[in-house]
Motif scaffolding. Structure first.
Motif, mmCIF file in Angstrom:
data_model
loop_
_atom_site.group_PDB
_atom_site.id
_atom_site.type_symbol
_atom_site.label_atom_id
_atom_site.label_comp_id
_atom_site.label_asym_id
_atom_site.label_seq_id
_atom_site.Cartn_x
_atom_site.Cartn_y
_atom_site.Cartn_z
ATOM 1 N N SER A 197 0.827 -1.212 0.000
ATOM 2 C CA SER A 197 0.000 0.000 0.000
ATOM 3 C C SER A 197 0.858 1.258 0.000
ATOM 4 C CB SER A 197 -0.904 0.005 1.230
ATOM 5 O OG SER A 197 -1.477 1.288 1.429
ATOM 6 N N THR A 198 0.376 2.280 -0.691
ATOM 7 C CA THR A 198 1.057 3.576 -0.662
ATOM 8 C C THR A 198 0.947 4.240 0.705
ATOM 9 O OG1 THR A 198 -0.946 4.598 -1.582
ATOM 10 C CG2 THR A 198 0.822 4.032 -3.127
ATOM 11 N N LYS A 199 0.147 3.700 1.594
ATOM 12 C CA LYS A 199 0.113 4.201 2.973
ATOM 13 C C LYS A 199 1.334 3.725 3.770
ATOM 14 C CE LYS A 199 -3.687 6.617 3.027
ATOM 15 N NZ LYS A 199 -3.646 8.089 3.245
ATOM 16 N N GLY A 200 2.127 2.825 3.187
ATOM 17 C CA GLY A 200 3.382 2.450 3.824
ATOM 18 C C GLY A 200 3.388 1.118 4.533
ATOM 19 N N TYR A 201 2.529 0.197 4.111
ATOM 20 C CA TYR A 201 2.489 -1.113 4.735
ATOM 21 C C TYR A 201 2.243 -2.189 3.684
ATOM 22 C CZ TYR A 201 -2.577 -1.025 4.155
ATOM 23 O OH TYR A 201 -3.824 -0.981 3.614
ATOM 24 N N TYR A 232 -1.571 -14.426 8.704
ATOM 25 C CA TYR A 232 -1.028 -13.396 7.823
ATOM 26 C C TYR A 232 -0.046 -12.522 8.597
ATOM 27 C CZ TYR A 232 -4.306 -10.010 9.925
ATOM 28 O OH TYR A 232 -4.991 -9.197 10.806
ATOM 29 N N TYR A 233 0.696 -11.697 7.849
ATOM 30 C CA TYR A 233 1.700 -10.804 8.430
ATOM 31 C C TYR A 233 1.395 -9.380 8.002
ATOM 32 C CZ TYR A 233 4.349 -15.101 9.222
ATOM 33 O OH TYR A 233 4.749 -16.346 9.627
ATOM 34 N N PHE A 234 1.372 -8.495 8.967
ATOM 35 C CA PHE A 234 1.277 -7.067 8.671
ATOM 36 C C PHE A 234 2.697 -6.509 8.699
ATOM 37 C CE2 PHE A 234 0.836 -2.576 9.649
ATOM 38 C CZ PHE A 234 -0.191 -2.195 8.798
ATOM 39 N N VAL A 235 3.089 -5.842 7.608
ATOM 40 C CA VAL A 235 4.473 -5.393 7.442
ATOM 41 C C VAL A 235 4.485 -3.872 7.282
ATOM 42 C CG1 VAL A 235 6.543 -5.568 6.034
ATOM 43 C CG2 VAL A 235 5.081 -7.570 6.333
ATOM 44 N N TYR A 236 5.210 -3.205 8.163
ATOM 45 C CA TYR A 236 5.339 -1.751 8.079
ATOM 46 C C TYR A 236 6.609 -1.384 7.340
ATOM 47 C CZ TYR A 236 6.101 3.083 9.554
ATOM 48 O OH TYR A 236 6.339 4.434 9.575
ATOM 49 N N GLY A 237 6.545 -0.337 6.504
ATOM 50 C CA GLY A 237 7.693 0.151 5.772
ATOM 51 C C GLY A 237 8.397 1.303 6.491
ATOM 52 N N PRO A 238 8.004 2.541 6.173
ATOM 53 C CA PRO A 238 6.904 2.892 5.268
ATOM 54 C C PRO A 238 7.278 2.858 3.784
ATOM 55 C CG PRO A 238 7.876 4.885 6.169
ATOM 56 C CD PRO A 238 8.596 3.734 6.816
ATOM 57 N N ASN A 239 8.576 2.860 3.462
ATOM 58 C CA ASN A 239 8.970 2.838 2.054
ATOM 59 C C ASN A 239 8.804 1.440 1.477
ATOM 60 O OD1 ASN A 239 9.784 5.573 2.151
ATOM 61 N ND2 ASN A 239 11.796 4.978 2.949
ATOM 62 N N ASP A 241 10.777 -0.183 -0.463
ATOM 63 C CA ASP A 241 11.998 -0.982 -0.333
ATOM 64 C C ASP A 241 12.083 -1.637 1.044
ATOM 65 O OD1 ASP A 241 13.438 -0.796 -2.845
ATOM 66 O OD2 ASP A 241 13.684 1.328 -2.408
ATOM 67 N N GLN A 242 11.607 -0.942 2.084
ATOM 68 C CA GLN A 242 11.614 -1.511 3.431
ATOM 69 C C GLN A 242 10.591 -2.641 3.554
ATOM 70 O OE1 GLN A 242 10.930 2.429 5.137
ATOM 71 N NE2 GLN A 242 12.807 2.222 6.333
ATOM 72 N N VAL A 244 9.641 -4.586 1.060
ATOM 73 C CA VAL A 244 10.245 -5.708 0.332
ATOM 74 C C VAL A 244 11.310 -6.382 1.192
ATOM 75 C CG1 VAL A 244 11.764 -6.279 -1.615
ATOM 76 C CG2 VAL A 244 9.717 -4.888 -1.983
ATOM 77 N N SER A 245 12.131 -5.587 1.869
ATOM 78 C CA SER A 245 13.164 -6.153 2.722
ATOM 79 C C SER A 245 12.556 -7.020 3.820
ATOM 80 C CB SER A 245 14.006 -5.029 3.340
ATOM 81 O OG SER A 245 15.048 -5.550 4.130
ATOM 82 N N SER A 246 11.469 -6.568 4.400
ATOM 83 C CA SER A 246 10.801 -7.367 5.437
ATOM 84 C C SER A 246 10.196 -8.635 4.836
ATOM 85 C CB SER A 246 9.715 -6.537 6.115
ATOM 86 O OG SER A 246 10.277 -5.558 6.961
ATOM 87 N N TYR A 247 9.608 -8.518 3.655
ATOM 88 C CA TYR A 247 9.083 -9.710 2.978
ATOM 89 C C TYR A 247 10.185 -10.750 2.798
ATOM 90 C CZ TYR A 247 8.192 -12.694 -1.040
ATOM 91 O OH TYR A 247 8.108 -13.775 -1.874
ATOM 92 N N ARG A 248 11.376 -10.309 2.375
ATOM 93 C CA ARG A 248 12.469 -11.264 2.152
ATOM 94 C C ARG A 248 13.065 -11.755 3.468
ATOM 95 N NH1 ARG A 248 15.231 -8.150 -2.829
ATOM 96 N NH2 ARG A 248 13.406 -8.173 -4.217
ATOM 97 N N HIS A 249 12.970 -10.942 4.513
ATOM 98 C CA HIS A 249 13.350 -11.445 5.837
ATOM 99 C C HIS A 249 12.456 -12.629 6.203
ATOM 100 C CE1 HIS A 249 14.616 -11.364 10.081
ATOM 101 N NE2 HIS A 249 13.331 -11.561 10.347
ATOM 102 N N LEU A 250 11.177 -12.508 5.878
ATOM 103 C CA LEU A 250 10.226 -13.574 6.182
ATOM 104 C C LEU A 250 10.438 -14.799 5.310
ATOM 105 C CD1 LEU A 250 6.716 -11.871 6.590
ATOM 106 C CD2 LEU A 250 7.931 -13.211 8.311
#
Length: 810
Positions: A197-201, A232-239, A241-242, A244-250
């Motif tokens: 989301s463009t809201k940063g998550y 499910y996982y809620f992932v905060y960015g807000p960017n 790239d952040q 995506v980085s959390s997705y790949r951490h998972l």
């Protein structure tokens, strides 16, 4: 559902409600796992996509007010309404990111899970379609295996919020708001259950069943068909790239593809012999058109032994010598393999004797480790042992079943046909995961066999986590027309925004002509003899120059460069121009590939990655960033010829582009400097695809080479685009082994300081075998002036020896 009680444990918060139990577990300060069950205990199932060590020990706090329970990490808060258990997600400052409806947003509906029973009485019907061999079984009976749940996770999204992701589909949707999407695997669908989301998550759903996304008249939600619980996982960015980085951490880091995989790959349906493969490479070398790989499509095997993983001795009499010849020409070979085997070939018989086939007695069971091991053993003995370089794992959604008939079935009918066929042979809770396990087997098998050759697996189907297995997804058997090309741009962007980084397509479309079947629906009966197709192909190749993998492929007509004219003609010359541009950009592209692996970067970027706060970019479905520097604007309509070589009169040779706000842009072709935040007409004659470079960019350009690893004595050029501070990290390693995992690579940070008008090349970090101690550099400063390159003011030649160097421009 009302909260009855809650309990804070060491690593999670447990909430008991009047209708089930919710478990909230922080994996990092920005990744929160949420599980909801109606059972007495949570499921013990092991995730197929989430890494076992993804959970970290994270500090979190819990407090309550009269109306809510508040779960907090340093980055994220979740407020749980005590009366309804509705969630509101905020950042650490309390800014709302997302929320469920006030009445609550989590629903579980019990469902009986039915599985098929296959025995000696099962009837098998073998057939062959355009999409390969098929084997259908008629189950003797079906039984209720267990009770599971439909899950439904609802949201109330903001009016100004854009949503992306869910993988690559075929509708050409970028912003998913106001739409719906069905998530199941088939020829032109690659599912990745991630929303950004463009809201940063982001939201990552750990489910492998049929899924549906809705943001329409039916509501705003994600629905899954068969799960033991909601997970499910809620992932905060807000960017982005952040996120995506959390997705790949998972789900796992993206592996690094070999350098050659970013060069030009020539394919068609199909090269038929050892002699033909080698002769095509020789012709490229003779014409001095760069090439890195050629592809051997289906039927490398003998006769009708579909899926046999070995070379036909008549057409490939000496595969080991063939590979020597190909490698001596500095090229690589990719070979197509299938999960489907029938007609009692050696591979098929061995799988059947071991009991490793699914109910149709043709598709191997990729969910069983021992079956994956045997599949790799067969592939290794029949193909890899001859030194082939890469895999094309075709038909990795092996039960798609709607590629018949003259009329394309309606979307809901296609969903039914395909998922019902998949559920015959696979557990209904896992029908989306076949390609994930198939890719795992190929990757692990090759890694155990050798560490000297990186895994490259071009695969038609994808799932979350597949990036850790050396895969590149392609978008399936698409048709050759302008509408399809337009749609593919958005499809690829939504795929890459999920965190799975490598996506490509068949440049020129797979089906070029029109035949009776609904999918064989191209616009060009005369193939590459049609000037209209030549124009479409050139535009598609221009776009493909800026994809993670640059690959031409299709049926009906040849695809080699010389099929589109000869030197001196506009189609041929433009194709060669863009292939050569791709090779000059390899230092830039391979550096970005290094960032993908080491820094969780994304190469092909929807504009919201870099311009999330510019609302005008949210729906830019035919523009994207390729790395940090290039704004790519493919031309997606005919300007010269319609089909049947009919000349178009009076067509504008321009296209509209939007230059995002907050930076200046340079026209790549003219170096003209233009302010951002404006819509404008850009020159788009056949030789020119509108291409812009962001100010502050540093772009390394290599010399003209014929293949990715060719040694050249020419210098590396650094083009610096004035206007703001910028940086670029030049990444290098050996190019094709796994020594980079041991730290054997180098990085050079290059910084442009705009006010000081100077370039700083920092000390090289790291080293690898074969690394050159010095580099000859040509530094070209581009500032929009007419004397931009010819003046000595703008260009410097230096020798870099690995130590910090400062180049001052006056």
């Amino acid at each position: 559902m009302e909260v009855i009680r809650y309990e804070q444990k060491e690593d999670h918060l447990l909430i008991e409600s009047t209708n089930g139990v919710i478990k909230i577990t922080p994996y990092t300060s920005s990744i929160i796992r949420i599980r909801y069950t109606l059972e007495k205990e949570f499921s013990l199932k092991e995730s197929l996509m989430v890494e076992q060590d993804a959970q970290e020990l994270v500090d979190f706090s819990v407090h309550e007010t009269d109306s809510v329970i508040v779960f907090s990490t340093s980055n994220v808060q979740i407020q749980i309404n005590k009366q309804t258990s509705a969630f509101t997600y905020t950042d650490s400052s309390g800014q709302i990111l997302a929320k469920e409806p006030e009445r609550g947003g989590k629903t579980l509906v019990p469902v009986e899970v039915v599985t098929s029973v296959f025995d000696q009485h099962t009837e098998i019907q073998n057939s062959q379609s355009v999409d390969g061999a098929r084997a259908k079984a008629i189950p003797s009976k079906q039984v209720v295996d267990r009770t599971a749940y439909h899950t439904k996770l609802e949201f109330e999204w903001s009016d100004d919020e854009a949503l992306y992701g869910l993988g690559s589909h075929e509708e050409g949707i970028l912003n998913l708001r106001g739409t719906h999407q069905y998530l199941y695997q088939q020829n032109m669908k690659a599912v990745v259950p991630v929303l950004v989301s463009t809201k940063g998550y982001g939201v990552v759903v750990d489910s492998y069943s049929l899924m549906k996304f809705h943001d329409d008249m039916y509501g705003s939600y994600i629905w899954t068909d068969v799960d033991s619980e909601m997970d499910y996982y809620f992932v905060y960015g807000p960017n982005f790239d952040q996120i995506v980085s959390s997705y790949r951490h998972l789900t796992g880091k993206a592996t690094l593809l070999p350098k050659w995989a970013f060069g030009y790959v020539q394919s068609k349906e199909r090269y038929k012999s050892q002699e033909e493969l080698v002769s095509i490479i020789k012709e490229y070398r003779k014409r001095q058109v760069p090439l890195d790989a050629i592809v051997l499509d289906w039927q490398s095997w003998t006769g009708n032994l579909w899926g046999q993983k070995s070379f036909d001795p008549e057409r490939f009499p000496n595969p080991t010598q063939m590979m020597h010849n190909i490698h001596d020409l500095n090229a690589k070979l990719m070979v197509s393999i299938w999960p489907i085997m029938n007609n009692d070939g050696p591979n098929h018989v061995e799988m059947k004797q071991k009991g490793y086939l699914l109910g149709n007695q043709a598709t191997y069971d990729a969910f069983r480790e021992e079956a994956r091991n045997l599949y790799w053993k067969q592939a290794n003995e029949g193909l890899f042992s001859h030194s082939i370089d890469a895999w094309w794992c075709d038909c990795t959604e092996p039960f798609e079943a709607d590629w018949t008939g003259k009329v394309k079935p309606e979307p809901e009918e296609r969903l039914r046909i395909n998922t019902e066929e998949s559920k015959k042979y696979l557990d209904p809770g896992f029908i989306n995961a076949y390609s994930l396990l198939h890719s795992k087997g190929i990757y692990e098998g090759q890694r155990q066999t050798t560490e000297t050759k990186r895994v490259v697996n071009l695969t038609r189907s994808t799932y979350a986590g597949q990036q850790k297995y050396g895969t590149i997804a392609w978008s399936g058997d698409i048709t050759a027309n302008w509408e399809t090309m337009r749609k593919q741009i958005a499809d690829g962007l939504n795929f890459c925004v999920t965190g799975v980084p490598y996506w490509t397509l068949d440049i020129g479309g797979f089906f070029v002509s029109k035949k009776d079947q609904w999918f064989w629906n191209g616009d060009y009966q005369d193939g590459c003899e049609d000037l209209g197709y030549r124009e479409l192909y050139v535009r598609w190749l221009q776009y493909g120059t800026f994809l993670p993998m640059f690959r031409s492929h299709g049926t009906d007509t040849p695809r080699e460069v010389w099929r589109f004219g000869e030197p001196g003609t506009m189609f041929y010359d433009t194709i060669v121009k863009f292939i050569k541009l791709r090779y000059r950009l390899l230092p830039y592209i391979y550096s970005i590939a290094g960032w993908v692996t080491h820094q969780d970067y994304t190469m092909m970027r929807t504009l919201a990655f870099d311009f999330r706060n510019d609302l005008k970019t949210h729906n830019s479905k035919d523009q994207f960033m390729f790395g940090p520097a290039f704004l790519v604007n493919p031309v997606t309509e005919a300007m010269y010829y319609s089909n049947k070589s009919v000349e178009i009169e009076g067509a504008s040779k321009k296209r509209m582009v939007y230059l995002p706000f907050g930076t200046d842009w340079y026209d790549f072709w003219t170096n003209e400097r233009i302010s951002g935040g404006q819509q404008m007409e850009a020159a788009a004659d056949l030789e020119t695809m509108p291409l812009y470079v962001r100010s502050g960019s540093i772009v390394p350009f290599g010399p003209d080479i014929q293949y990715s690893t060719e040694e050249s004595t020419d210098p590396l050029e650094l083009k610096v685009y004035k206007g703001e501070d910028g940086s670029f990290t030049l990444y290098e390693d050996e190019g094709d082994n796994y020594n980079y995992e041991k730290g054997e690579f180098s990085t050079i940070l290059i910084r442009w300081e705009d006010e000081e008008n100077r370039l700083v090349i920092e000390k090289r970090q790291g080293s690898f075998h074969g690394m050159k101690s010095t580099k000859e550099l040509v530094i070209t400063l581009i500032n929009g002036r007419e004397d931009r390159i010819s003046s000595s003011y703008n260009q410097r030649k230096v020798i870099y020896n690995g130590e910090q160097m400062i180049i001052q421009f006056s």
